[in-house]
Design a protein around this motif. Structure first.
Motif, PDB file in Angstrom:
ATOM      1  N   GLU A 303       0.821  -1.207   0.000  1.00  0.00           N
ATOM      2  CA  GLU A 303       0.000   0.000   0.000  1.00  0.00           C
ATOM      3  C   GLU A 303       0.860   1.264   0.000  1.00  0.00           C
ATOM      4  OE1 GLU A 303      -2.458  -0.403   3.379  1.00  0.00           O
ATOM      5  OE2 GLU A 303      -3.814  -1.897   2.470  1.00  0.00           O
ATOM      6  N   ARG A 304       1.934   1.231   0.753  1.00  0.00           N
ATOM      7  CA  ARG A 304       2.829   2.391   0.772  1.00  0.00           C
ATOM      8  C   ARG A 304       3.444   2.645  -0.606  1.00  0.00           C
ATOM      9  NH1 ARG A 304       6.039   0.884   6.364  1.00  0.00           N
ATOM     10  NH2 ARG A 304       4.310   1.363   7.806  1.00  0.00           N
ATOM     11  N   GLU A 305       3.886   1.569  -1.277  1.00  0.00           N
ATOM     12  CA  GLU A 305       4.473   1.737  -2.613  1.00  0.00           C
ATOM     13  C   GLU A 305       3.461   2.313  -3.596  1.00  0.00           C
ATOM     14  OE1 GLU A 305       6.001  -2.025  -3.709  1.00  0.00           O
ATOM     15  OE2 GLU A 305       7.767  -1.906  -2.382  1.00  0.00           O
ATOM     16  N   GLN A 306       2.213   1.814  -3.534  1.00  0.00           N
ATOM     17  CA  GLN A 306       1.175   2.343  -4.421  1.00  0.00           C
ATOM     18  C   GLN A 306       0.944   3.836  -4.154  1.00  0.00           C
ATOM     19  OE1 GLN A 306      -2.258  -0.096  -3.863  1.00  0.00           O
ATOM     20  NE2 GLN A 306      -1.443  -1.827  -5.062  1.00  0.00           N
ATOM     21  N   GLN A 307       0.863   4.200  -2.894  1.00  0.00           N
ATOM     22  CA  GLN A 307       0.664   5.611  -2.578  1.00  0.00           C
ATOM     23  C   GLN A 307       1.814   6.467  -3.085  1.00  0.00           C
ATOM     24  OE1 GLN A 307       0.056   5.780   1.633  1.00  0.00           O
ATOM     25  NE2 GLN A 307      -1.998   4.849   1.546  1.00  0.00           N
ATOM     26  N   LYS A 308       3.043   5.953  -2.959  1.00  0.00           N
ATOM     27  CA  LYS A 308       4.200   6.704  -3.460  1.00  0.00           C
ATOM     28  C   LYS A 308       4.113   6.898  -4.969  1.00  0.00           C
ATOM     29  CE  LYS A 308       7.552   5.445   0.117  1.00  0.00           C
ATOM     30  NZ  LYS A 308       8.800   4.686   0.400  1.00  0.00           N
ATOM     31  N   ARG A 309       3.762   5.834  -5.692  1.00  0.00           N
ATOM     32  CA  ARG A 309       3.660   5.940  -7.156  1.00  0.00           C
ATOM     33  C   ARG A 309       2.585   6.938  -7.575  1.00  0.00           C
ATOM     34  NH1 ARG A 309       3.970  -0.529  -8.775  1.00  0.00           N
ATOM     35  NH2 ARG A 309       6.187  -0.795  -8.200  1.00  0.00           N
ATOM     36  N   GLU A 310       1.444   6.899  -6.929  1.00  0.00           N
ATOM     37  CA  GLU A 310       0.384   7.856  -7.257  1.00  0.00           C
ATOM     38  C   GLU A 310       0.841   9.287  -7.009  1.00  0.00           C
ATOM     39  OE1 GLU A 310      -2.899   6.673  -4.900  1.00  0.00           O
ATOM     40  OE2 GLU A 310      -3.423   4.930  -6.159  1.00  0.00           O
ATOM     41  N   LYS A 311       1.528   9.516  -5.895  1.00  0.00           N
ATOM     42  CA  LYS A 311       2.039  10.858  -5.624  1.00  0.00           C
ATOM     43  C   LYS A 311       3.032  11.306  -6.691  1.00  0.00           C
ATOM     44  CE  LYS A 311       1.474  10.789  -0.616  1.00  0.00           C
ATOM     45  NZ  LYS A 311       2.161  10.775   0.696  1.00  0.00           N
ATOM     46  N   GLU A 312       3.908  10.392  -7.115  1.00  0.00           N
ATOM     47  CA  GLU A 312       4.894  10.742  -8.136  1.00  0.00           C
ATOM     48  C   GLU A 312       4.221  11.093  -9.449  1.00  0.00           C
ATOM     49  OE1 GLU A 312       7.490   7.436  -8.327  1.00  0.00           O
ATOM     50  OE2 GLU A 312       8.594   7.936  -6.479  1.00  0.00           O
ATOM     51  N   LEU A 313       3.182  10.309  -9.861  1.00  0.00           N
ATOM     52  CA  LEU A 313       2.468  10.610 -11.098  1.00  0.00           C
ATOM     53  C   LEU A 313       1.804  11.975 -11.041  1.00  0.00           C
ATOM     54  CD1 LEU A 313       0.855   7.104 -11.769  1.00  0.00           C
ATOM     55  CD2 LEU A 313       2.621   8.210 -13.152  1.00  0.00           C
ATOM     56  N   LEU A 314       1.173  12.274  -9.916  1.00  0.00           N
ATOM     57  CA  LEU A 314       0.529  13.578  -9.780  1.00  0.00           C
ATOM     58  C   LEU A 314       1.550  14.713  -9.873  1.00  0.00           C
ATOM     59  CD1 LEU A 314      -1.945  12.749  -6.865  1.00  0.00           C
ATOM     60  CD2 LEU A 314      -2.559  13.239  -9.237  1.00  0.00           C
ATOM     61  N   GLU A 315       2.680  14.556  -9.263  1.00  0.00           N
ATOM     62  CA  GLU A 315       3.711  15.582  -9.333  1.00  0.00           C
ATOM     63  C   GLU A 315       4.229  15.759 -10.762  1.00  0.00           C
ATOM     64  OE1 GLU A 315       6.658  14.431  -6.558  1.00  0.00           O
ATOM     65  OE2 GLU A 315       5.504  15.072  -4.789  1.00  0.00           O
ATOM     66  N   LYS A 316       4.393  14.638 -11.483  1.00  0.00           N
ATOM     67  CA  LYS A 316       4.850  14.730 -12.879  1.00  0.00           C
ATOM     68  C   LYS A 316       3.842  15.479 -13.731  1.00  0.00           C
ATOM     69  CE  LYS A 316       7.766  10.607 -12.948  1.00  0.00           C
ATOM     70  NZ  LYS A 316       7.932   9.254 -13.483  1.00  0.00           N
ATOM     71  N   GLN A 317       2.564  15.152 -13.565  1.00  0.00           N
ATOM     72  CA  GLN A 317       1.528  15.838 -14.345  1.00  0.00           C
ATOM     73  C   GLN A 317       1.534  17.338 -14.036  1.00  0.00           C
ATOM     74  OE1 GLN A 317      -2.124  13.852 -13.439  1.00  0.00           O
ATOM     75  NE2 GLN A 317      -1.612  12.000 -14.640  1.00  0.00           N
ATOM     76  N   LYS A 318       1.651  17.690 -12.767  1.00  0.00           N
ATOM     77  CA  LYS A 318       1.687  19.105 -12.435  1.00  0.00           C
ATOM     78  C   LYS A 318       2.881  19.791 -13.082  1.00  0.00           C
ATOM     79  CE  LYS A 318      -0.688  18.736  -8.002  1.00  0.00           C
ATOM     80  NZ  LYS A 318      -0.556  18.869  -6.536  1.00  0.00           N
ATOM     81  N   ASN A 319       4.044  19.130 -13.037  1.00  0.00           N
ATOM     82  CA  ASN A 319       5.252  19.727 -13.625  1.00  0.00           C
ATOM     83  C   ASN A 319       5.101  19.902 -15.145  1.00  0.00           C
ATOM     84  OD1 ASN A 319       6.584  19.863 -11.158  1.00  0.00           O
ATOM     85  ND2 ASN A 319       7.312  17.750 -11.343  1.00  0.00           N
ATOM     86  N   LEU A 320       4.490  18.893 -15.821  1.00  0.00           N
ATOM     87  CA  LEU A 320       4.290  18.996 -17.279  1.00  0.00           C
ATOM     88  C   LEU A 320       3.352  20.140 -17.621  1.00  0.00           C
ATOM     89  CD1 LEU A 320       3.998  15.193 -18.187  1.00  0.00           C
ATOM     90  CD2 LEU A 320       5.848  16.740 -18.838  1.00  0.00           C
ATOM     91  N   SER A 321       2.279  20.266 -16.913  1.00  0.00           N
ATOM     92  CA  SER A 321       1.329  21.344 -17.187  1.00  0.00           C
ATOM     93  C   SER A 321       1.997  22.715 -17.002  1.00  0.00           C
ATOM     94  CB  SER A 321       0.107  21.223 -16.282  1.00  0.00           C
ATOM     95  OG  SER A 321       0.501  21.342 -14.924  1.00  0.00           O
ATOM     96  N   ARG A 322       2.818  22.841 -15.997  1.00  0.00           N
ATOM     97  CA  ARG A 322       3.514  24.098 -15.787  1.00  0.00           C
ATOM     98  C   ARG A 322       4.479  24.386 -16.930  1.00  0.00           C
ATOM     99  NH1 ARG A 322       5.083  23.503  -9.375  1.00  0.00           N
ATOM    100  NH2 ARG A 322       2.946  23.725  -8.559  1.00  0.00           N
ATOM    101  N   GLU A 323       5.212  23.362 -17.389  1.00  0.00           N
ATOM    102  CA  GLU A 323       6.172  23.562 -18.491  1.00  0.00           C
ATOM    103  C   GLU A 323       5.464  23.969 -19.780  1.00  0.00           C
ATOM    104  OE1 GLU A 323       8.300  19.938 -18.735  1.00  0.00           O
ATOM    105  OE2 GLU A 323       9.525  20.315 -16.932  1.00  0.00           O
TER     106      GLU A 323
END
Length: 391
Positions: A303-323
């Motif tokens: 469960e911890r690994e899944q939560q980490k992956r979801e957080k990483e995906l959300l951060e990547k999407q935010k960074n792409l939208s900003r770029e």
């Protein structure tokens, strides 16, 4: 000011009293008895336990039970010494075995009040004898004897003693010993009879041994001898009966011990098997608990690994939208700058042509001004959009 000082003085005084005063719950009562000197055997340096019945009460003291008898002297002198006839020097006595014996000075620091109270003794009482350890005769030489003063204690000491019973007459005979010869019996009986006849002068006891034996033989009767022999025989039979009962009790204890040993052996085997089964059950339970704990830990890790992956995906999407937004804004700014440059170039050309034809230049200037205004408006709108996006 004076009242304040008085109040402070009173408070300090009460505090000092409360600190120095011992706790009343830890204090115990101890009865003080005086053993008369005429019953003390100077040659044997002892007194029989039966002489306790002739002791004289000097009062009692209320003291801590852990107090040494050496320190107890102060309390006894303070409470009992108020009587003028109380001895200034005295020796502690202690019942050990069949007799009372003197307590040595070095023993006074070892013995405490609790050693003279139940369950160490039959009753809370202590016996003393007039005298000093340095005096071999146990009588003071510089002052009058305490026994010869005119006082209630003196009168009770010097009053005639009650007739001794058969039990009191046989206290100095061993229980299992054979019958004593008549000469010894007559001498011992005379000692008791002479003690009973003392009335006013203790020095009358200093009579020669020959005269004592002659008078004792005339006083003692055959009836008293018969009573003594009957008492001795009764005590001997009683001792035999007690020995037989003790032997039976010992045999019964041995038989019970054997039965207990056999039961313990049988129970030990059963207990060992039961203990082995219990240990196996405990081990199985421990293994199951460990497996459950491992499974729970694995699930938590997944469960911890899944939560980490979801957080990483959300951060990547935010960074792409900003770029992407930044790129679009940069392109728009480049376009505006190019249009402004073209405008500046055209204006320069128009200024050159203005010299030739003012009317044409004036018309062109108006058109350029309008174009510049439109461009400035567009640029302002674009800046506002950038600020809104940034916010």
């Amino acid at each position: 000011m004076q009242s304040q000082l008085e109040s402070e003085h009173l408070t300090l005084r009460t505090n000092i009293i409360s600190v120095d005063r011992p706790d009343s719950s830890q204090l115990v009562d101890l009865h003080v008895y005086i053993i008369p000197k005429h019953v003390w055997k100077n040659r044997q340096n002892l007194a029989e336990n039966d002489t306790m019945e002739q002791a004289i009460s000097a009062g009692f003291v209320h003291v801590p039970q852990n107090l040494t008898i050496h320190e107890l002297r102060q309390y006894i002198h303070k409470i009992c010494g108020q009587d003028d006839q109380f001895p200034k020097d005295f020796i502690y006595l202690r019942s050990v075995g069949r007799c009372l014996t003197k307590v040595k000075p070095q023993q006074e620091t070892d013995l405490r009040v609790k050693n003279y109270r139940p369950p160490m003794t039959f009753a809370p009482e202590i016996f003393i004898l007039e005298g000093h350890h340095d005096d071999e005769s146990s009588t003071p030489t510089n002052t009058k004897s305490y026994l010869f003063r005119e006082s209630p204690i003196h009168r009770s000491l010097m009053s005639p003693l009650p007739l001794t019973t058969s039990r009191q007459q046989s206290w100095n005979k061993p229980i299992a010993a054979p019958l004593l010869p008549p000469s010894t019996l007559t001498y011992r009986t005379f000692v008791h009879s002479s003690e009973r006849k003392n009335s006013t002068n203790f020095n009358d006891l200093a009579v020669s041994s020959d005269s004592n034996l002659s008078t004792a033989s005339s006083i003692l009767s055959a009836r008293e001898l018969a009573k003594l022999r009957e008492e001795q025989e009764r005590l001997r039979l009683r001792q035999i009966e007690l020995a037989r009962q003790r032997h039976e009790i010992e045999q019964e204890q041995k038989r019970r011990e054997k039965e207990l040993l056999e039961k313990q052996k049988n129970l030990s085997q059963e207990q060992q098997q039961h203990e082995i089964e219990q240990e196996q059950q405990k081990r199985e339970k421990e293994l199951l608990e460990k497996q459950k704990n491992l499974a729970q830990e694995q699930q938590h890790e997944i469960e911890r690994e899944q939560q980490k992956r979801e957080k990483e995906l959300l951060e990547k999407q935010k960074n792409l939208s900003r770029e992407q937004r930044q790129k679009e804004e940069e392109q728009a700014a480049i376009r505006i700058q190019g249009a402004y440059r073209n405008y500046r170039n055209r204006r320069k050309l128009k200024e050159k042509k203005q010299q030739d034809n003012e009317d044409i230049v004036h018309h062109d200037n108006q058109r350029d001004d309008e174009a510049a205004r439109t461009i400035q408006r567009a640029y302002r709108k674009h800046r506002k959009r950038q600020q809104q996006n940034i916010e």
